[in-house]
Design a protein around this motif. Structure first.
Motif, PDB file in Angstrom:
ATOM      1  N   PHE B 349      -2.163  12.672 -14.777  1.00  0.00           N
ATOM      2  CA  PHE B 349      -2.011  11.634 -13.754  1.00  0.00           C
ATOM      3  C   PHE B 349      -1.288  10.425 -14.334  1.00  0.00           C
ATOM      4  N   ASP B 350      -0.157  10.086 -13.730  1.00  0.00           N
ATOM      5  CA  ASP B 350       0.574   8.877 -14.121  1.00  0.00           C
ATOM      6  C   ASP B 350       0.385   7.844 -13.017  1.00  0.00           C
ATOM      7  N   PHE B 351      -0.622   6.985 -13.179  1.00  0.00           N
ATOM      8  CA  PHE B 351      -0.887   5.971 -12.167  1.00  0.00           C
ATOM      9  C   PHE B 351       0.053   4.787 -12.354  1.00  0.00           C
ATOM     10  N   LEU B 352       0.128   3.960 -11.309  1.00  0.00           N
ATOM     11  CA  LEU B 352       0.937   2.732 -11.359  1.00  0.00           C
ATOM     12  C   LEU B 352       2.351   3.017 -11.870  1.00  0.00           C
ATOM     13  N   THR B 353       2.902   4.102 -11.358  1.00  0.00           N
ATOM     14  CA  THR B 353       4.230   4.544 -11.767  1.00  0.00           C
ATOM     15  C   THR B 353       5.028   4.864 -10.507  1.00  0.00           C
ATOM     16  N   ASN B 354       6.191   4.304 -10.386  1.00  0.00           N
ATOM     17  CA  ASN B 354       6.986   4.505  -9.173  1.00  0.00           C
ATOM     18  C   ASN B 354       8.393   5.009  -9.512  1.00  0.00           C
ATOM     19  N   PRO B 355       8.814   6.099  -8.889  1.00  0.00           N
ATOM     20  CA  PRO B 355      10.164   6.610  -9.165  1.00  0.00           C
ATOM     21  C   PRO B 355      11.224   5.689  -8.567  1.00  0.00           C
ATOM     22  N   MET B 374       4.058  -0.224 -12.442  1.00  0.00           N
ATOM     23  CA  MET B 374       3.643  -1.115 -11.364  1.00  0.00           C
ATOM     24  C   MET B 374       2.370  -1.852 -11.772  1.00  0.00           C
ATOM     25  N   GLN B 375       2.121  -2.979 -11.085  1.00  0.00           N
ATOM     26  CA  GLN B 375       0.794  -3.600 -11.200  1.00  0.00           C
ATOM     27  C   GLN B 375       0.332  -3.941  -9.791  1.00  0.00           C
ATOM     28  N   LEU B 376      -0.982  -4.102  -9.624  1.00  0.00           N
ATOM     29  CA  LEU B 376      -1.502  -4.348  -8.285  1.00  0.00           C
ATOM     30  C   LEU B 376      -1.513  -5.839  -7.985  1.00  0.00           C
ATOM     31  N   GLY B 377      -0.947  -6.183  -6.828  1.00  0.00           N
ATOM     32  CA  GLY B 377      -0.913  -7.581  -6.411  1.00  0.00           C
ATOM     33  C   GLY B 377      -1.905  -7.833  -5.282  1.00  0.00           C
ATOM     34  N   GLU B 378      -1.496  -8.637  -4.305  1.00  0.00           N
ATOM     35  CA  GLU B 378      -2.365  -8.985  -3.178  1.00  0.00           C
ATOM     36  C   GLU B 378      -2.528  -7.785  -2.242  1.00  0.00           C
ATOM     37  N   PRO B 379      -3.655  -7.751  -1.507  1.00  0.00           N
ATOM     38  CA  PRO B 379      -3.836  -6.651  -0.549  1.00  0.00           C
ATOM     39  C   PRO B 379      -2.732  -6.643   0.512  1.00  0.00           C
ATOM     40  N   ASP B 380      -2.298  -5.440   0.905  1.00  0.00           N
ATOM     41  CA  ASP B 380      -1.269  -5.320   1.941  1.00  0.00           C
ATOM     42  C   ASP B 380      -1.923  -4.996   3.286  1.00  0.00           C
ATOM     43  N   ALA B 381      -1.109  -4.598   4.259  1.00  0.00           N
ATOM     44  CA  ALA B 381      -1.600  -4.342   5.614  1.00  0.00           C
ATOM     45  C   ALA B 381      -2.685  -3.261   5.628  1.00  0.00           C
ATOM     46  N   SER B 382      -2.613  -2.324   4.694  1.00  0.00           N
ATOM     47  CA  SER B 382      -3.602  -1.246   4.673  1.00  0.00           C
ATOM     48  C   SER B 382      -4.904  -1.685   4.001  1.00  0.00           C
TER      49      SER B 382
END
Lengths: 290, 476
Positions: B349-355, B374-382
């Motif tokens: 599993f490669d988390f926080l990874t975006n192609p 990637m890193q997690l920022g503020e909550p989005d619409a979901s």
């Protein structure tokens, strides 16, 4: 919508050349809706693959679809061994968009090899719509040509050529095509169906002359309904699905090298399947001789 | 045997389900979870406290009579257990295998508050499998109503709707575009999670009992249109699912070796590509595979890839399979059990990874994928924390196969010549939540075609609700 047992019967089989065969298949629900330019998906038996074939002709009253195929791989070769009275497991369609038929003026229909089959109903419909239809059909050699008479009957002019000169003019289909479009005649539109490489060169020939050119693509496909995306064709901008967006495309918008590359993806597996099939056929023959 | 006290019931530990050893199962496509034996099933059933107000039932989208079937099971009355089950669920052998019970019935089980919930899903599967081999309780068709119903699609929603309407005595015809019935149950969910023989047996059994006709090879929108069906049928249910794959919008997406999870799974499952060349449809898998996305479909694709690698390589240096996901483990949408099985089998599993780009070689084949951390920022619409790229963190993965599992949307083909059928901007059919009624008279819809890609059981629930409303309409 009558009930029928699973299976679609082969009502007629005709050998057009050593490797080209015609079959008339009983499929009333497909025939009822079929139009020029559309295709079907056929699967021979439980272990078979789903392959797309363009509709060569249809008879709504008789409830039949005519397909013409060249034996190039395992599935088409297997299909070629079936006879009148045999059935195939799956026959679904009509799929894809039909050809946009209207009176354009003068049009050219180019059919190469087995592509002569699907160009026929298009030429016929264009003729019926009042177009002046000039048709060019070609093949590698004389034995691979078929339906010259049928094409002649729906064309105002028919040019026949072979690569080796064994019949008609010795040239590629692009040669007479270029002559006509540069010869002062106002050509409104060109349709070209045949091997991908032929369609590429037709598109390249007409592009500088700005003659709109429609090609019918036959890519690797599974469901034929937009579900898998395996048939996607790279265009100069973006990509589209041959099954639901096509099978006809503006030949000048296709990224031909990308498209040709995608056709090669399963070449090794196609070879394995073919060898295995030939081996089995030889075994059957050997057993039959005993 | 004396009745157990609640204390005694609570002392019984949750019965484990035997599974194939991970080392063995990654070399085959046989079912992973092997099912309870009668004794373990009874032991597990003995854990149920038979709550007066059973929360489990509320957690079930089709309202299965859970305490009743469990009681019958533990008292040894299998025929009654089946009968109680089938009152609400016509396809228990399927649901018992693929429902996300941990968030539904089992998630609500009172035992779960102190220890582990009753294994309702495993018991459901046990009852379903028992019935497939014993046929104690055939579905019964009411006397013919004289009404004709067309069901578009033979997946979970369509099947459930068809069976419920068939039981009410209506003359039901299912139209399926593929060559076999089952929809996502046969083209999507792999053999090792849901054996095709179970799906076929469950469908055949129900269809035989109720005289339901299935017309395969009918593409609605092409072979026939909804308008054609309206001419011939008194009511129509559209349960055509969400079959259209979403492709990533990055350069290189059309390279050879990049495919949708739909294509890959269809080749493997529906067309039996893992048995090539005995079966004609090939499926290619590289030594280094990345599956993009982390839903159940991504897990299925990854686990199929792993098995194919083992089978094709004969076991020596089979390669590796990565799940590439732009969020973190907490946001993974797949079921826990699926993630657990995938990890057990060796999926990386490669988390926080975006192609950001798929890289090709001179022959137009995949050679790698450029990704960004990637890193997690503020909550989005979901409501989930939005992943944001870390600047300068690009790196290349060496790959030869990329499978895109980023969700699906409804196939618009079914709507050809049905312009009056209103749809959302996402392409889903607008239908009443409780009845499934669409904006067109005589037409209902349910399942993924209405909600977008969701679960088998929620589609079944929608099929059921629509069937009830259609029956009211047809009886009026």
């Amino acid at each position: 919508m009558e009930d029928r047992p699973k299976g679609y019967k082969i009502l007629k089989k005709q050998v057009l050349s050593d490797v080209t065969k015609l079959m008339v298949i009983e499929a009333p629900q497909v025939a009822k809706k079929a139009q020029a330019g559309q295709f079907i998906i056929i699967k021979i038996d439980a272990k078979g693959e789903r392959i797309p074939l363009t509709i060569a002709d249809f008879d709504r009253e008789a409830g039949t679809i005519t397909i013409i195929f060249q034996e190039v791989g395992k599935s088409t070769m297997h299909l070629g061994t079936l006879n009148e009275g045999d059935s195939v497991e799956t026959f679904v369609g009509p799929l894809g968009h039909p050809t946009e038929i209207k009176n354009y003026g003068t049009v050219i229909c180019v059919g190469g090899g087995v592509g002569i089959a699907p160009i026929y109903p298009i030429a016929r419909a264009l003729k019926e719509a009042g177009n002046e239809v000039i048709s060019i059909i070609g093949a590698r050699n004389k034995s691979l040509l078929f339906w010259e008479d049928k094409m002649r009957a729906v064309s105002d002019e028919l040019i026949v050529c072979t690569d080796d000169g064994s019949y008609g003019r010795k040239c590629l289909v692009t040669e007479p095509l270029k002559e006509i479009v540069t010869g002062g005649k106002k050509v409104a539109k060109v349709w070209a169906i045949g091997p991908a490489i032929m369609m590429k060169f037709v598109a390249l020939a007409t592009e500088p002359l700005r003659v709109p050119t429609i090609v019918s693509l036959n890519t690797i496909m599974i469901d034929g309904t937009g579900m898998c995306g395996g048939c996607r064709v790279p265009l100069k901008e973006g990509a589209q699905f041959v099954c639901v967006d096509g099978p006809e495309f503006d030949g000048h918008a296709v990224d031909w090298d990308g498209m040709l590359g995608r056709l090669q993806f399963y070449r090794d597996e196609e070879k394995i399947a073919l060898e295995r099939f030939k081996h089995e056929c030889n075994l059957d023959k050997a057993i039959g001789r005993q | 045997m004396a009745e157990l006290t609640p204390k005694e019931r609570m002392a019984i530990s949750r019965q484990e389900m035997p599974v194939q050893d991970p080392k063995v199962r990654i070399g085959n496509f046989s079912e992973v979870a092997l099912g309870y034996a009668m004794e373990t099933a009874v032991n597990e059933a003995n854990r149920c406290l038979q709550c007066k107000k059973p929360q489990c039932v509320e957690g079930c989208p089709v309202g299965v009579k859970i305490p009743q079937f469990i009681k019958a099971l533990r008292e040894g009355d299998m025929a009654l257990a089946v009968k109680e089950m089938k009152e609400k669920n016509n396809l228990p052998a399927i649901c018992g295998r693929v429902c996300p019970q941990e968030t539904q019935c089992e998630g609500k089980c009172i035992l779960g508050k102190k220890s582990q919930p009753v294994a309702i899903g495993r018991l459901e599967r046990f009852v379903g499998d028992f019935e497939l081999s014993n046929r104690t309780c055939p579905l019964v068709k009411a006397s013919p109503s004289g009404k004709k119903v067309a069901v578009v699609g033979s997946g979970p929603a369509g099947l459930t709707c068809a069976v419920d309407l068939g039981r009410e005595g209506h003359d039901v015809t299912i139209f399926e575009s593929l060559h076999v019935a089952g929809g996502v149950l046969v083209y999507g969910i792999p053999e090792f999670r849901l054996p095709k023989s179970v799906v076929h047996a469950e469908i055949d059994y129900a269809m035989e009992c109720l005289g339901i006709k299935i017309k395969t090879d009918y593409v609605i929108g092409r072979t026939l249109t909804v308008r054609d069906l309206l001419d011939e049928f008194d009511a129509i249910f559209i349960g055509s699912g969400a079959g259209l794959p979403t492709f990533l919008k990055v350069p290189g997406i059309n390279l050879n070796g990049v495919m949708s999870a739909n294509e890959f799974l269809t080749r493997v499952n529906l067309m039996m590509g893992y048995l090539f060349p005995e079966y004609d449809t090939p499926v290619k898998i590289g030594k280094r595979v990345a599956v993009i996305g982390a839903g159940n479909v991504a897990m299925d694709a990854a686990r199929c890839s792993l098995r194919l690698q083992r089978i094709l390589s004969g076991g020596s240096d089979p390669g590796e399979v990565h799940i590439v996901y732009r969020r973190s483990r907490q946001e993974v949408p797949a079921r826990d059990e699926e993630v657990h099985h995938a990890e057990e089998e060796g999926i990386i599993f490669d988390f926080l990874t975006n192609p950001v780009e798929i890289l090709g070689d001179e022959r137009g084949a995949v050679r790698g994928m450029r990704c960004v951390r990637m890193q997690l920022g503020e909550p989005d619409a979901s409501g989930r924390r939005r992943p944001v790229p870390i600047e300068g963190s690009e790196f290349d993965m060496e790959l030869d196969t990329v499978i895109v599992a980023l969700g699906t949307s409804p196939n618009p083909l079914v709507f050809v010549d049905a312009e009056d059928l209103q749809r959302s901007k996402h392409g889903t059919v607008i239908a009443d939540q409780t009845t499934g009624k669409t904006t067109v008279e005589k037409v209902w819809a349910g399942g993924d075609v209405v909600t977008g890609a969701a679960t088998v059981i929620s589609a079944m629930g929608a099929g059921k609700r629509a069937a009830a409303d259609m029956h009211r309409y047809l009886s009026a």
